[in-house]
Design an enzyme around this catalytic site. Structure first.
Site, PDB file in Angstrom:
ATOM      1  N   SER A  34      -4.255   6.009   4.019  1.00 56.21           N
ATOM      2  CA  SER A  34      -5.019   4.756   3.997  1.00 56.21           C
ATOM      3  C   SER A  34      -4.308   3.613   4.716  1.00 56.21           C
ATOM      4  CB  SER A  34      -5.299   4.337   2.554  1.00 56.21           C
ATOM      5  OG  SER A  34      -4.087   4.200   1.843  1.00 56.21           O
ATOM      6  N   ASP A 338      -4.478  -5.922  -1.237  1.00 57.71           N
ATOM      7  CA  ASP A 338      -5.207  -5.449  -2.423  1.00 57.71           C
ATOM      8  C   ASP A 338      -4.315  -4.817  -3.486  1.00 57.71           C
ATOM      9  OD1 ASP A 338      -4.452  -3.095  -1.261  1.00 57.71           O
ATOM     10  OD2 ASP A 338      -6.479  -2.307  -0.956  1.00 57.71           O
ATOM     11  N   HIS A 341      -2.156  -2.073  -0.176  1.00 60.00           N
ATOM     12  CA  HIS A 341      -2.284  -2.134   1.286  1.00 60.00           C
ATOM     13  C   HIS A 341      -2.031  -3.562   1.757  1.00 60.00           C
ATOM     14  CE1 HIS A 341      -5.160   1.076  -0.114  1.00 60.00           C
ATOM     15  NE2 HIS A 341      -4.353   1.770   0.669  1.00 60.00           N
TER      16      HIS A 341
END
Ligand SMILES: *[C@@H]1O[C@H](CO)[C@@H](O)[C@H](O)[C@H]1NC(C)=O
Ligand SMILES: *[C@@H]1O[C@H](CO)[C@@H](O)[C@H](O)[C@H]1NC(C)=O
Length: 366
Positions: A34, A338, A341
């Site tokens: 991610s 967040d 990330h």
């Protein structure tokens, strides 16, 4: 007063001084999780359960969620733009003639280094939901190769003029084990397996003809608001001087030490290959220590999450993209987007830290 254009020209001059010609690549091929997914998990639409597929993800640059886990671009987007290549299309978007000749991104949210059977053998099978670990991503790349460069001989030439980025990998392997309740002593025993998986992935790419390969290490996970919130401690000596949880950063440091040793072994084995260690850890740790040196105001509080809650604006039940969460008005002042990330601003700074150093050893530009 220096205008932006003058600063840019000075930057170009300083870059060109080091080489006889402009450094360029025909393509960029990226593998990862991610941290660098540019839409693979959201091909054909984001799954409805995926918080990262909800606004305000993407708000700062794309104006909509794209499957990137940030408010905007991620490191590989900035690298593509620097080298005047298109933003890398996700490898799964292969319907209707997507052109992968200038790049492809195999990275996918949730990807682990190790395959499912590794986690099953440690009783962690149910913690793994993703179906795109490193070996699978390499298979995806092999499937694309005929559309990228045709026959094997042509491919070697094209791939030798391409930039490869493999990683980071490992972050989700450690998340799965730690959130799955494994002791850190046990998790430490996984590290050499994860490093072997990463270095053998690099060897596969070299075998196909890759010459320039960036291999990033893992981030300082003890500085993630997610970890800081779930594993907060009342004992101050569990924290380092920057407010990060020592024992998790020690695990990241151990992974990165073994990774650098592995890269060193590959360098001696493949003399003509340029292997670059992408040092996420040092740069992110320095951003936490002195955010202002990187144009940031906040190191450990998240922009998007549970505003005003706890020490980090983080609550696992009101994560970014969930109802009850909200985002700051000034993501450009935050390191962390967040809880796990980073923001577009942070990723831009990291991309340039890899291009010109000192956070890539050696730097991509030479
Ligand atoms: C691909 O193109 C065909 C024909 O133009 C169209 O019917 C189809 O919906 C497209 N598929 C995707 C995934 O865009
Ligand atoms: C605090 O943590 C340190 C090491 O992390 C440990 O040596 C010490 O015993 C702990 N103190 C308390 C009160 O638990």
């Amino acid at each position: 007063m220096l205008t932006k254009a003058v600063v840019f020209i000075l930057f170009l001059l300083s870059v060109s001084r080091c080489g006889t010609s402009w450094q360029s690549y025909d393509a960029i091929y990226n593998f990862g999780d991610s941290i660098s997914d540019t839409g693979n998990l959201c091909t054909g639409g984001c799954p409805s359960w995926l918080t990262m597929g909800q606004p305000p993800y993407g708000t700062s640059y794309f104006g909509r969620p794209t499957g990137r886990c940030s408010d905007g671009r991620v490191v590989v987007d900035f690298l593509a733009q620097f080298f005047r290549l298109p933003l890398l299309p996700p490898s799964k978007s292969k319907t209707n003639g997507t052109d992968f000749r200038k790049g492809a991104n195999m990275a996918i949210i949730g990807a682990t280094a190790m395959n499912l059977d590794f986690f099953q053998s440690h009783g962690l099978g149910s913690s793994i939901w993703n179906n795109g670990p490193l070996d699978t991503q390499i298979q995806w790349f092999l499937q694309l190769m005929p559309s990228i460069c045709g026959g094997a001989g042509d491919c070697r030439s094209h791939l030798s003029k391409s930039l490869f980025i493999l990683g980071e990998f490992g972050g989700n392997d450690y998340n799965a084990a730690i959130f799955g309740g494994k002791s850190l002593d046990e998790v430490y025993t996984y590290v050499p397996h994860i490093i072997n998986k990463v270095t053998s992935g690099v060897e596969t790419l070299i075998g196909l003809g890759a010459v320039d390969v960036v291999v990033p290490g893992v981030l300082p996970i003890g500085c993630f608001p997610l970890y800081l919130t779930l594993y907060g401690s009342s004992n101050q000596s569990d924290y380092d001087g920057d407010g990060c949880l020592r024992r998790f950063n020690d695990l990241s440091g151990y992974h990165n030490r073994l990774l650098r040793q592995g890269i060193g072994r590959l360098r001696s084995k493949y003399a003509g290959v340029r292997l670059m260690y992408g040092d996420f850890y040092t740069q992110v740790a320095e951003m936490v220590r002195s955010p202002r040196s990187f144009g940031l105001d906040y190191g450990l509080t998240v922009c998007c999450g549970a505003s005003g809650q706890g020490s980090y604006n983080y609550n696992n039940k009101a994560r970014c993209g969930m109802s009850g969460s909200s985002a700051c008005k000034d993501p450009q002042n935050y390191l962390n987007w967040d809880g796990i990330h980073l923001t577009e601003h942070a990723y831009r700074s990291i991309a340039y830290g890899w291009l010109t150093g000192p956070y890539c050893v050696p730097a991509i530009l030479h």
